[in-house]
Design a protein around this motif. Sequence first.
Motif, mmCIF file in Angstrom:
data_model
loop_
_atom_site.group_PDB
_atom_site.id
_atom_site.type_symbol
_atom_site.label_atom_id
_atom_site.label_comp_id
_atom_site.label_asym_id
_atom_site.label_seq_id
_atom_site.Cartn_x
_atom_site.Cartn_y
_atom_site.Cartn_z
ATOM 1 N N ALA A 127 27.845 63.221 25.332
ATOM 2 C CA ALA A 127 28.371 61.893 25.633
ATOM 3 C C ALA A 127 28.717 61.799 27.116
ATOM 4 O O ALA A 127 29.264 62.746 27.691
ATOM 5 N N LEU A 128 28.425 60.652 27.716
ATOM 6 C CA LEU A 128 28.695 60.450 29.141
ATOM 7 C C LEU A 128 30.015 59.704 29.329
ATOM 8 O O LEU A 128 30.578 59.155 28.377
ATOM 9 N N ILE A 129 30.476 59.703 30.579
ATOM 10 C CA ILE A 129 31.738 59.052 30.921
ATOM 11 C C ILE A 129 31.462 57.845 31.803
ATOM 12 O O ILE A 129 30.733 57.947 32.798
ATOM 13 N N GLY A 130 32.033 56.715 31.418
ATOM 14 C CA GLY A 130 32.014 55.540 32.280
ATOM 15 C C GLY A 130 33.302 55.515 33.082
ATOM 16 O O GLY A 130 34.388 55.544 32.506
ATOM 17 N N ALA A 131 33.185 55.511 34.407
ATOM 18 C CA ALA A 131 34.381 55.580 35.258
ATOM 19 C C ALA A 131 34.474 54.330 36.122
ATOM 20 O O ALA A 131 33.480 53.872 36.685
ATOM 21 N N VAL A 132 35.692 53.797 36.212
ATOM 22 C CA VAL A 132 35.932 52.575 36.982
ATOM 23 C C VAL A 132 37.096 52.803 37.928
ATOM 24 O O VAL A 132 38.195 53.151 37.484
ATOM 25 N N GLU A 133 36.857 52.623 39.217
ATOM 26 C CA GLU A 133 37.962 52.551 40.174
ATOM 27 C C GLU A 133 38.082 51.086 40.543
ATOM 28 O O GLU A 133 37.239 50.545 41.265
ATOM 29 N N ALA A 134 39.107 50.445 40.022
ATOM 30 C CA ALA A 134 39.262 48.998 40.204
ATOM 31 C C ALA A 134 40.239 48.713 41.324
ATOM 32 O O ALA A 134 41.438 48.948 41.183
ATOM 33 N N GLY A 135 39.742 48.236 42.438
ATOM 34 C CA GLY A 135 40.598 47.903 43.568
ATOM 35 C C GLY A 135 40.688 46.395 43.762
ATOM 36 O O GLY A 135 39.902 45.640 43.195
ATOM 37 N N GLY A 136 41.627 45.981 44.565
ATOM 38 C CA GLY A 136 41.787 44.556 44.814
ATOM 39 C C GLY A 136 40.634 43.964 45.604
ATOM 40 O O GLY A 136 40.390 42.759 45.559
ATOM 41 N N VAL A 170 39.594 54.481 33.574
ATOM 42 C CA VAL A 170 39.796 53.392 34.531
ATOM 43 C C VAL A 170 41.021 53.682 35.382
ATOM 44 O O VAL A 170 42.109 53.940 34.853
ATOM 45 N N ALA A 171 40.852 53.676 36.701
ATOM 46 C CA ALA A 171 41.983 53.754 37.628
ATOM 47 C C ALA A 171 42.031 52.412 38.343
ATOM 48 O O ALA A 171 41.135 52.083 39.110
ATOM 49 N N SER A 172 43.068 51.639 38.072
ATOM 50 C CA SER A 172 43.062 50.224 38.468
ATOM 51 C C SER A 172 44.231 49.821 39.347
ATOM 52 O O SER A 172 45.312 50.401 39.268
ATOM 53 N N PHE A 173 44.018 48.792 40.140
ATOM 54 C CA PHE A 173 45.136 48.138 40.822
ATOM 55 C C PHE A 173 46.052 47.520 39.760
ATOM 56 O O PHE A 173 45.706 47.479 38.571
ATOM 57 N N GLY A 174 47.204 47.077 40.143
ATOM 58 C CA GLY A 174 48.164 46.589 39.160
ATOM 59 C C GLY A 174 48.993 45.452 39.714
ATOM 60 O O GLY A 174 48.588 44.859 40.709
ATOM 61 N N PRO A 175 50.139 45.191 39.125
ATOM 62 C CA PRO A 175 50.684 45.902 37.966
ATOM 63 C C PRO A 175 49.868 45.677 36.689
ATOM 64 O O PRO A 175 49.336 44.585 36.468
ATOM 65 N N THR A 179 49.302 55.868 48.413
ATOM 66 C CA THR A 179 48.364 55.109 49.224
ATOM 67 C C THR A 179 49.139 54.114 50.080
ATOM 68 O O THR A 179 50.085 53.478 49.607
ATOM 69 N N VAL A 180 48.765 54.038 51.348
ATOM 70 C CA VAL A 180 49.345 53.051 52.254
ATOM 71 C C VAL A 180 48.183 52.193 52.739
ATOM 72 O O VAL A 180 47.406 52.607 53.607
ATOM 73 N N GLY A 181 48.023 51.047 52.099
ATOM 74 C CA GLY A 181 46.908 50.169 52.444
ATOM 75 C C GLY A 181 47.385 48.737 52.364
ATOM 76 O O GLY A 181 48.402 48.397 52.979
ATOM 77 N N THR A 182 46.666 47.905 51.597
ATOM 78 C CA THR A 182 47.110 46.529 51.381
ATOM 79 C C THR A 182 48.498 46.528 50.748
ATOM 80 O O THR A 182 49.333 45.680 51.015
ATOM 81 N N GLY A 183 48.723 47.494 49.890
ATOM 82 C CA GLY A 183 50.047 47.712 49.308
ATOM 83 C C GLY A 183 50.380 49.181 49.448
ATOM 84 O O GLY A 183 49.614 49.950 50.039
ATOM 85 N N ILE A 184 51.536 49.559 48.928
ATOM 86 C CA ILE A 184 51.930 50.971 48.932
ATOM 87 C C ILE A 184 52.289 51.362 47.505
ATOM 88 O O ILE A 184 53.039 50.652 46.834
#
Lengths: 301, 301
Positions: free
Chosen positions: A4-13, A64-69, A135-140
């Motif tokens: 089985a494969l992994i679907g990975a998502v890095e969700a940024g703003g 999934v690693a996503s922006f938030g909250p 992370t220090v970018g658009t937000g922290i």
Amino acid sequence: MAEALIGAVEAGGTKFVLALARKDGTILRETRIPTRDPRETFAEMADFFRTASASHGPIGAFGVASFGPIDIDPASPTYGTFTATPKPGWQGARFHDALGEFGVPVRIETDVNGAAMGEWLAGAGRGCRTLAYTTVGTGIGTGVVTAGTQLAGFSHYEAGHIPVRRDPARDPFGGCCPFHGDCLEGLAAGPAIVARWGDSLDKLEARETAVELVASYIAQHAATLVLMHMPDRLIYGGGVMHAPGLIAAVRRQAEVLLGGYVANERLDPGLERYIVLPGLGDDAGITGAIALGRQALDASA
Amino acid sequence: MAEALIGAVEAGGTKFVLALARKDGTILRETRIPTRDPRETFAEMADFFRTASASHGPIGAFGVASFGPIDIDPASPTYGTFTATPKPGWQGARFHDALGEFGVPVRIETDVNGAAMGEWLAGAGRGCRTLAYTTVGTGIGTGVVTAGTQLAGFSHYEAGHIPVRRDPARDPFGGCCPFHGDCLEGLAAGPAIVARWGDSLDKLEARETAVELVASYIAQHAATLVLMHMPDRLIYGGGVMHAPGLIAAVRRQAEVLLGGYVANERLDPGLERYIVLPGLGDDAGITGAIALGRQALDASA
């Protein structure tokens, strides 16, 4: 049966990074799409995984690693749903709806928790028991990983919004956080830098003073993080940290703030091994997302 | 065979509370002894347990909740040893030496971690998953318990020493922390209050202004703790918190500092259920020490 494969998502703003990967981390296909409204972006995301899976094999889990909250409590009925995000249209959007057609487990974490996991596994946090990634970018934002588990209370941490000391004579800018004004994020994130000086930190002519000022706030975060979590290492990533001299200034000022109180061999003189830049650079997020997918796959096996 | 008993020690900078208890928490014998130098105090401690055990039965494990700084890493060769404590004579003293004659497991935690555990089990933290307990007394310290486990990084937390905002016009006192000057402890612990006003907070005539000022620092700690740990509840104990009006002022100012950013049903309007006084009062420490002894007993069974 194929693995089985992994679907990975890095969700940024600003953008989504999507990857189809093997369990060992090998990326079979990867793409970047701009973050628009959730209807469009989620449709493109599902389309990518449908097409990639048709070529490479079935997906067994998503990470999934996503922006938030965003709700990251697996026991919550709204797990995976954006909550009070100021990003237009995203409040109420839910990853599980967009990925439901695949019928496999979906594991969601915040972007910083994902990056913390990536750095802990394969980057500058290797060998640590407790690692803090900021992370220090658009937000922290800050994620803390201990022995492979992301720490959280009733919600993910929001360490970007801690109150910090500001000397109005040195920094008359009142901060731009819509909730707190001059909290850390309101003073030291990308938008605060542009609001104060009209450009990003790496492009300013009189950069040194600006770098020292921004470092004074990040150093307060670093000292507070040490005193409240005692991590084995602090990693600072994100666009703002690209500014020349910034990480060195953070180390110098954090050491002064700590005042020698935390006497431990992990805190080397000068903090050059203790406060570091990411080892994976821009790949921490997607590496962490793959790790989250692997955890979901193992939990469902 | 008789049920093994628990030897419990709440070790404070002023006094030691010693108890012999059953596993269910019933206290069979209890005493208080002044904290002198470790040779004398440790001898009295061992003597109490020897005598009490002769009457009631064999001790199966010890639980210790102690002042610090102290090595609380069970994997460390110096587990249970006081490190850089400013208390004369105590640096290098080790609980295991004093209790070694009993030949049973010894579990050591900081006083605040012990109190956090006590409150989590039987006090104002019942029903919480994540609980933060802070003492504001001679010093300031915070313990965080999640699902029955004390959180720690490479060492116990030192949240009393976080940098806080001080307005010199409102508070010209420069703080009395020997390491940091005007960190939280240097501004809001008992000695800072006495240094500033000549008496403890509950005895001052013009108390209201002083209470609001001290609350302004504790409220910054509360807000930072929320943003960095997201606990289900914050408990504030210790002698300073006995001052009338202080807990109410902390709630009011913490709510202003948080600015509605952390929207969660746990943070009730006014924070009266979220920021609370201890439920066990002065018994939190010894209750926690008994719980630590129970953990040591169960681990050795």
